[in-house]
Design a protein around this motif. Structure first.
Motif, PDB file in Angstrom:
ATOM      1  N   ARG A 187       0.832  -1.200   0.000  1.00 22.41           N
ATOM      2  CA  ARG A 187       0.000   0.000   0.000  1.00 22.41           C
ATOM      3  C   ARG A 187       0.866   1.250   0.000  1.00 22.41           C
ATOM      4  NH1 ARG A 187      -4.594  -1.084   4.680  1.00 22.41           N
ATOM      5  NH2 ARG A 187      -5.942  -2.475   3.458  1.00 22.41           N
ATOM      6  N   SER A 206      -7.518  -0.898  -3.967  1.00 22.81           N
ATOM      7  CA  SER A 206      -8.332  -1.635  -3.005  1.00 22.81           C
ATOM      8  C   SER A 206      -9.699  -1.953  -3.593  1.00 22.81           C
ATOM      9  CB  SER A 206      -8.509  -0.815  -1.725  1.00 22.81           C
ATOM     10  OG  SER A 206      -9.482  -1.409  -0.885  1.00 22.81           O
ATOM     11  N   CYS A 208     -12.316  -2.197  -2.071  1.00 23.52           N
ATOM     12  CA  CYS A 208     -13.409  -1.548  -1.337  1.00 23.52           C
ATOM     13  C   CYS A 208     -14.036  -0.426  -2.150  1.00 23.52           C
ATOM     14  CB  CYS A 208     -12.933  -1.031   0.016  1.00 23.52           C
ATOM     15  SG  CYS A 208     -11.955   0.485  -0.041  1.00 23.52           S
ATOM     16  N   THR A 230     -10.525 -11.965  -1.152  1.00 23.65           N
ATOM     17  CA  THR A 230      -9.169 -11.403  -1.076  1.00 23.65           C
ATOM     18  C   THR A 230      -8.310 -11.785  -2.288  1.00 23.65           C
ATOM     19  OG1 THR A 230      -7.923 -13.119   0.138  1.00 23.65           O
ATOM     20  CG2 THR A 230      -9.222 -11.571   1.453  1.00 23.65           C
ATOM     21  N   ASP A 233      -9.047  -8.403  -6.175  1.00 20.22           N
ATOM     22  CA  ASP A 233      -8.886  -7.026  -6.637  1.00 20.22           C
ATOM     23  C   ASP A 233      -7.487  -6.812  -7.224  1.00 20.22           C
ATOM     24  OD1 ASP A 233      -7.748  -7.363  -4.127  1.00 20.22           O
ATOM     25  OD2 ASP A 233      -8.658  -5.584  -3.231  1.00 20.22           O
ATOM     26  N   THR A 234      -6.467  -7.369  -6.564  1.00 21.64           N
ATOM     27  CA  THR A 234      -5.105  -7.294  -7.111  1.00 21.64           C
ATOM     28  C   THR A 234      -5.030  -8.004  -8.452  1.00 21.64           C
ATOM     29  OG1 THR A 234      -4.187  -7.248  -4.869  1.00 21.64           O
ATOM     30  CG2 THR A 234      -2.681  -7.827  -6.651  1.00 21.64           C
ATOM     31  N   HIS A 257     -13.406   3.573   5.079  1.00 22.94           N
ATOM     32  CA  HIS A 257     -13.569   2.117   5.024  1.00 22.94           C
ATOM     33  C   HIS A 257     -13.240   1.488   6.370  1.00 22.94           C
ATOM     34  CE1 HIS A 257     -12.099  -1.978   3.323  1.00 22.94           C
ATOM     35  NE2 HIS A 257     -13.397  -2.012   3.555  1.00 22.94           N
ATOM     36  N   GLU A 259     -12.794  -1.891   6.787  1.00 24.87           N
ATOM     37  CA  GLU A 259     -11.964  -3.068   6.499  1.00 24.87           C
ATOM     38  C   GLU A 259     -12.489  -4.305   7.213  1.00 24.87           C
ATOM     39  OE1 GLU A 259      -7.776  -2.968   5.754  1.00 24.87           O
ATOM     40  OE2 GLU A 259      -7.682  -0.873   6.377  1.00 24.87           O
TER      41      GLU A 259
END
Length: 336
Positions: A187, A206, A208, A230, A233-234, A257, A259
């Motif tokens: 990040r 992210s 989110c 998980t 998104d990456t 957010h 999380e």
């Protein structure tokens, strides 16, 4: 400053997608925020991932009793089961603001749940999609600032805002870099960026808060559902780069957010450990494994022993099973 007064596509319509699973209180707070966005042409799609806490009825009741009667511009509410979603492009008028609630017959995870809404949004002809976690609240200017980016770069794949945590002790962050040699997504911290920069390229964003356009979803065919939760998104950001798109963070807009608002820590640990390995199976080259594998094994083993040392046996067990299932090549939802 980004010029938001005129978009390159002034009539562009946006579908805002909110995925709910056993978290209707967070979802209602998110909806309160989204319904106040300052943009003329957007609709909201709430997807419920087979909640067991009466989420759908609570969300619909809140919409009918608390909000829609007070807002004449939000007078279209549609509720569908996932297997009875209309496929005709004229089933809703994109010029009118609508709220669509979709009830899934099972929990498809982050990837699968959002894909249900993305397929619907593409079929209905929405130009853009903003994917939000239900434990977020948003800047009311967020859509104007995202759409303004197309005046500066036509080839974006995904856009994200800066992420401000609910917990003031945590740092603001905004996307990050991907080290494919280590299979690690880092990040960027907001303190490291000049306040004069309004958007900048990143490798990943992210999940989110992800903003994208129809053509990108069509080319990438949505999220990879083998992740379930998980790293999806990456993965989708990395696949966009491989298709010659670029990902950007728009620094002058934000979401707050929580999380893992509705995700137990053991679940998050299991999928984080397993899916980092899965990401490398899908995206790493053979020579990347010489650096990735020893670092991955050392880091995960250290994580397990630290959790055991702290007496957190449940989370240590989750990390161990994530490691085991990574090598067994288990994908999708974790088998009970």
């Amino acid at each position: 400053m980004l010029d938001t007064s005129k978009s390159s596509h002034p009539s562009s319509n946006v579908a805002i997608i909110i995925l709910n699973w056993n978290g209707f209180n967070d979802t209602i707070k998110c909806l309160q925020s989204v319904l106040n966005i300052d943009y003329d042409n957007f609709s909201i799609i709430v997807v419920d991932n087979h909640s067991t806490d009466n989420s759908v009825n609570n969300i619909i009741s809140w919409l009918k009793m608390q909000y829609i009667p007070q807002q004449n511009k939000w007078n279209n509410l549609f509720v569908y089961n996932e297997f009875h979603i209309p496929s005709q492009t004229n089933s809703i008028d994109l010029k009118e603001k609508s709220i669509i609630v979709i009830k899934n017959d099972k929990n498809y995870g982050y990837a699968g749940g959002n894909n249900v809404a993305l397929r619907y949004a593409v079929n209905m002809g929405f130009d853009y999609m903003l994917i939000l976690n239900n434990d977020t609240v948003v800047d009311k200017e967020i859509l104007k600032k995202f759409i303004a980016i197309e005046k500066y770069t036509k080839n974006f794949g995904f856009l994200g805002p800066r992420i401000e945590p609910y917990d003031e002790d945590k740092q603001v962050h905004y996307g990050g870099r991907l080290n494919i040699w280590l299979g690690r997504a880092s990040r960027n911290r907001f303190s490291k960026i000049s306040k004069e920069i309004e958007f900048l390229p990143v490798d990943h964003l992210s999940g989110c808060a992800l903003f994208t356009k129809k053509e990108v979803i069509q080319k990438l065919q949505g999220f990879d559902e083998e992740y379930f939760l998980t790293f999806e998104d990456t993965d989708i950001c990395y696949r966009a780069i491989k298709k010659n798109y670029r990902n950007y963070v728009v620094v002058n807009t934000w979401v707050k957010h929580k999380e893992f608002g509705s995700t137990p820590s053991t679940t998050a640990i299991y999928y984080s450990v397993r899916n980092r390995f899965l990401f490398m199976r899908k995206n790493g080259r053979w020579f990347h494994w010489f650096s990735f594998l020893p670092i991955y094994l050392l880091g995960t083993t250290k994580q397990i022993f630290l959790l055991l040392f702290k007496g957190n046996f449940t989370d240590a067990k989750a990390a161990f099973y994530g490691l085991r299932d990574a090598f067994l090549n288990r994908r999708g939802e974790r088998k009970k």
